[in-house]
Design a protein around this motif. Structure first.
Motif, short mmCIF file in Angstrom:
data_model
loop_
_atom_site.label_atom_id
_atom_site.label_comp_id
_atom_site.label_asym_id
_atom_site.label_seq_id
_atom_site.Cartn_x
_atom_site.Cartn_y
_atom_site.Cartn_z
N ILE A 1 0.83 -1.21 0.00
CA ILE A 1 0.00 0.00 0.00
C ILE A 1 0.87 1.26 0.00
O ILE A 1 0.66 2.17 -0.81
CB ILE A 1 -0.95 0.00 1.22
N THR A 2 1.84 1.33 0.91
CA THR A 2 2.66 2.55 1.01
C THR A 2 3.48 2.78 -0.27
O THR A 2 3.73 3.92 -0.66
CB THR A 2 3.59 2.48 2.22
N LYS A 3 3.87 1.69 -0.92
CA LYS A 3 4.62 1.82 -2.17
C LYS A 3 3.75 2.43 -3.27
O LYS A 3 4.24 3.16 -4.14
CB LYS A 3 5.13 0.44 -2.60
N ALA A 4 2.46 2.11 -3.24
CA ALA A 4 1.55 2.55 -4.30
C ALA A 4 0.94 3.93 -4.05
O ALA A 4 0.34 4.51 -4.96
CB ALA A 4 0.43 1.52 -4.48
N LEU A 5 1.09 4.47 -2.86
CA LEU A 5 0.48 5.76 -2.54
C LEU A 5 1.13 6.91 -3.32
O LEU A 5 2.31 6.83 -3.67
CB LEU A 5 0.58 6.04 -1.05
N PRO A 6 0.40 7.99 -3.58
CA PRO A 6 1.00 9.16 -4.24
C PRO A 6 2.01 9.83 -3.32
O PRO A 6 2.00 9.62 -2.10
CB PRO A 6 -0.21 10.07 -4.51
N ASN A 7 2.86 10.64 -3.89
CA ASN A 7 3.93 11.28 -3.12
C ASN A 7 3.38 12.50 -2.38
O ASN A 7 3.66 13.65 -2.72
CB ASN A 7 5.08 11.67 -4.05
#
Length: 374
Positions: free
Chosen positions: A78-84
């Motif tokens: 999830i954290t890898k796929a979140l926007p910056n």
């Protein structure tokens, strides 16, 4: 618990900790990562499976302190796929809400009280520059075995004394060794331990990045190695196995020496090995000023390529597993390689050298040849 943390730091930290989380944990909580926001302005992320522990601290804005335990691999994805953008993490009862921009996730939590306490760091024994440590582990790990039925071959032997640090790994077909200076915490350090190669390689890759030193801690009696650096700490359970007496395998003299440029040799091996079936060899024919590489045969196709070489000694034909040979050449970290031979049936040594033939790096790679037909 209610906190806000920057995306990049969170994603990187969770990804690193989640690597220590087993894919099929024997107990569900061992598949989780612990998020602890109870002290200061920092979020501590931890993982532990009774063999390997990993812990990293990242800056955070803590509105309401607390702890929560969630699935490590799912949180990493999830954290890898979140926007910056900044990430808000809020615990409400038995669920944790993760909000980043317009993306929202709700995950079930696991009981924090059931999570095991991470082991304390062992006694500090010394330090080494992070980039050097990372490079050395990577150079040696290529020769570690992967057969779990032979645990003594799946580890990296780490020898610590007042003068130098030595790392060695072997899978019976090749051996890699790296020696370098380090800074022991006292002059009485004299230990040798066997560390799981995969765990050490994973840790060294991250701990050695970003500059600074890697701090080494050891409790050989308790079977535990600790590493710390780059705001991260890691402990690994040592292997309880006897490493082979490797020094007697190292040739003390050579009859033939060849010096060759690494990059062209690597490319040539890759090309000629295209016709070599899995497990078959690439043959190296050394003559004065010339190295001829050949592979394959009439049935499966054949390939041949020639390279310049500086040869000292008699002409020699020897054969190697191309994948093992490429692993060794790729680990040298030098423009040229010196290859030392006794006979076509005895182990060969590969060492990094400068263009002028001066040995560098304190590294060697021992490789068993493949028996030639006839």
């Amino acid at each position: 618990m209610k906190i806000r943390v920057e995306h990049d730091g969170l994603a990187d930290a969770v990804s690193w900790v989640a690597r220590s989380v087993p894919a099929r944990p024997p107990v569900p909580v061992l598949g989780g990562v612990l998020l602890d926001a109870t002290s200061g302005d920092a979020l501590t992320i931890s993982g532990f499976d009774y063999e390997v522990s990993a812990q990293v601290t990242v800056d955070a804005v803590i509105e309401t302190p607390g702890k929560t335990l969630v699935s490590g691999r799912l949180l990493a994805d999830i954290t890898k796929a979140l926007p910056n953008r900044p990430v808000d993490i809020t615990v409400d009862g038995a669920r944790v809400a993760i909000t980043c921009g317009s993306a929202k996730f709700s995950l079930p939590t696991m009981p924090v009280e059931d999570y095991p306490e991470l082991p304390a760091m062992p006694d500090h024994v010394g330090s080494v520059p992070g980039d050097l440590f990372s490079e050395a582990v990577a150079q040696v790990a290529v020769a570690a075995g992967k057969d779990e039925t032979l645990p003594m071959l799946t580890g990296i032997r780490v020898e610590l004394n007042a003068d130098q640090l030595t790392m060695v790994a072997t899978d019976r077909f090749r051996l890699a060794m790296r020696e370098f200076s380090w800074e022991p915490s006292n002059s009485t350090v004299d230990s040798a331990v066997l560390v799981p190669a995969k765990s050490l390689a994973d840790s060294a890759k991250t701990l050695g990045s970003g500059g600074g030193n890697v701090e080494i801690s050891l409790a050989s009696g308790d079977g535990l190695l600790g590493l710390a650096g780059n705001n991260r700490r890691n402990t690994t359970r040592l292997l309880d196995a006897e490493f082979p007496k490797y020094r007697q395998l190292l040739p003390t003299e050579s009859a033939v020496t060849a010096q060759v440029e690494v990059a062209p040799l690597v490319e040539a091996i890759r090309r000629v090995s295209l016709v070599a079936e899995r497990g078959t060899q690439v043959r190296l024919e050394f003559t004065a000023g010339l190295l001829r590489l050949t592979a394959g045969g009439d049935d499966e196709g054949s390939a041949e390529e020639e390279l310049p070489v500086e040869l000292a000694g008699e002409e020699l034909t020897i054969a190697f597993n191309p994948h093992y040979l490429l692993d060794g050449l790729g680990a040298l970290k030098s423009s040229h390689a010196k290859m030392l031979f006794t006979t076509a049936n005895r182990p060969a040594l590969i060492k990094p050298v400068t263009e002028d033939g001066e040995e560098t790096g304190g590294y060697l790679y021992l490789l068993m040849p493949v028996r030639l037909p006839g």
